[in-house]
Design a protein around this motif. Structure first.
Motif, short mmCIF file in Angstrom:
data_model
loop_
_atom_site.label_atom_id
_atom_site.label_comp_id
_atom_site.label_asym_id
_atom_site.label_seq_id
_atom_site.Cartn_x
_atom_site.Cartn_y
_atom_site.Cartn_z
N GLY A 164 0.80 -1.22 0.00
CA GLY A 164 0.00 0.00 0.00
C GLY A 164 0.84 1.27 0.00
O GLY A 164 0.33 2.35 0.29
N ASP A 165 2.13 1.13 -0.31
CA ASP A 165 3.05 2.26 -0.44
C ASP A 165 3.22 3.06 0.85
O ASP A 165 3.45 4.27 0.80
N GLN A 166 3.11 2.39 1.98
CA GLN A 166 3.40 3.03 3.26
C GLN A 166 4.79 2.60 3.70
O GLN A 166 5.24 1.50 3.37
N PRO A 167 5.48 3.45 4.45
CA PRO A 167 6.85 3.11 4.85
C PRO A 167 6.86 1.98 5.87
O PRO A 167 6.24 2.06 6.92
N MET A 168 7.54 0.91 5.52
CA MET A 168 7.64 -0.25 6.41
C MET A 168 9.02 -0.86 6.20
O MET A 168 9.30 -1.40 5.13
N ARG A 169 9.88 -0.76 7.19
CA ARG A 169 11.25 -1.28 7.06
C ARG A 169 11.26 -2.79 6.91
O ARG A 169 11.86 -3.30 5.97
N ALA A 170 10.69 -3.51 7.85
CA ALA A 170 10.59 -4.98 7.78
C ALA A 170 11.88 -5.61 7.27
O ALA A 170 11.89 -6.35 6.30
N GLU A 171 12.96 -5.34 7.96
CA GLU A 171 14.28 -5.75 7.50
C GLU A 171 14.47 -7.25 7.37
O GLU A 171 15.22 -7.72 6.53
N CYS A 172 13.80 -8.05 8.21
CA CYS A 172 13.99 -9.50 8.14
C CYS A 172 13.03 -10.15 7.14
O CYS A 172 13.05 -11.36 6.95
N GLY A 173 12.16 -9.36 6.52
CA GLY A 173 11.27 -9.88 5.50
C GLY A 173 10.11 -10.70 6.02
O GLY A 173 9.47 -11.42 5.27
N GLY A 174 9.86 -10.64 7.32
CA GLY A 174 8.71 -11.34 7.87
C GLY A 174 9.04 -12.62 8.61
O GLY A 174 8.15 -13.42 8.88
N SER A 175 10.30 -12.82 8.97
CA SER A 175 10.67 -14.06 9.65
C SER A 175 10.68 -13.93 11.18
O SER A 175 11.18 -14.82 11.86
N CYS A 176 10.13 -12.84 11.70
CA CYS A 176 10.00 -12.63 13.14
C CYS A 176 11.38 -12.57 13.81
O CYS A 176 11.56 -13.03 14.93
#
Length: 105
Positions: A30-42
């Motif tokens: 949705g084009d909002q800023p989200m770093r999420a550096e690990c890509g979703g692996s918790c």
């Protein structure tokens, strides 16, 4: 389905939410800023969001791994969750979250 995301300036954005996607993926798509550096692996807390209080009891319980990972985040509150661990379902239509300093670019 819709996901409502409030950015760091307090502006709420309505984002089309795909079922079975994580809240993290929906925010990024949705084009909002989200770093999420690990890509979703918790493995990090860079997708940390605040969940609107009225939604807390309606979400799946937090697993121990998510709780442990959140311990590494900043400004963790009782309504903190990792958006990579929240999978959108029809029951979550209208979910409201707020980005944090951890998550925003």
């Amino acid at each position: 389905m819709k996901l409502f995301v409030t950015d760091l300036e307090g502006v709420e954005h309505a984002i089309e939410a795909m079922p079975n996607w994580t809240v993290m993926e929906i925010i990024r798509d949705g084009d909002q800023p989200m770093r999420a550096e690990c890509g979703g692996s918790c493995a990090c807390a860079t997708c940390h969001v605040y969940v609107a209080k009225e939604w807390l009891d309606r979400l799946p319980a937090m697993e121990p791994e998510e709780r442990d990972t959140l311990d590494g985040g900043f400004e963790v509150e009782p309504n903190s969750r990792l958006s990579c661990q929240l999978i959108m379902t029809p029951d979550m239509d209208g979910l409201k979250v707020t980005l944090t300093n951890d998550s925003s670019n």
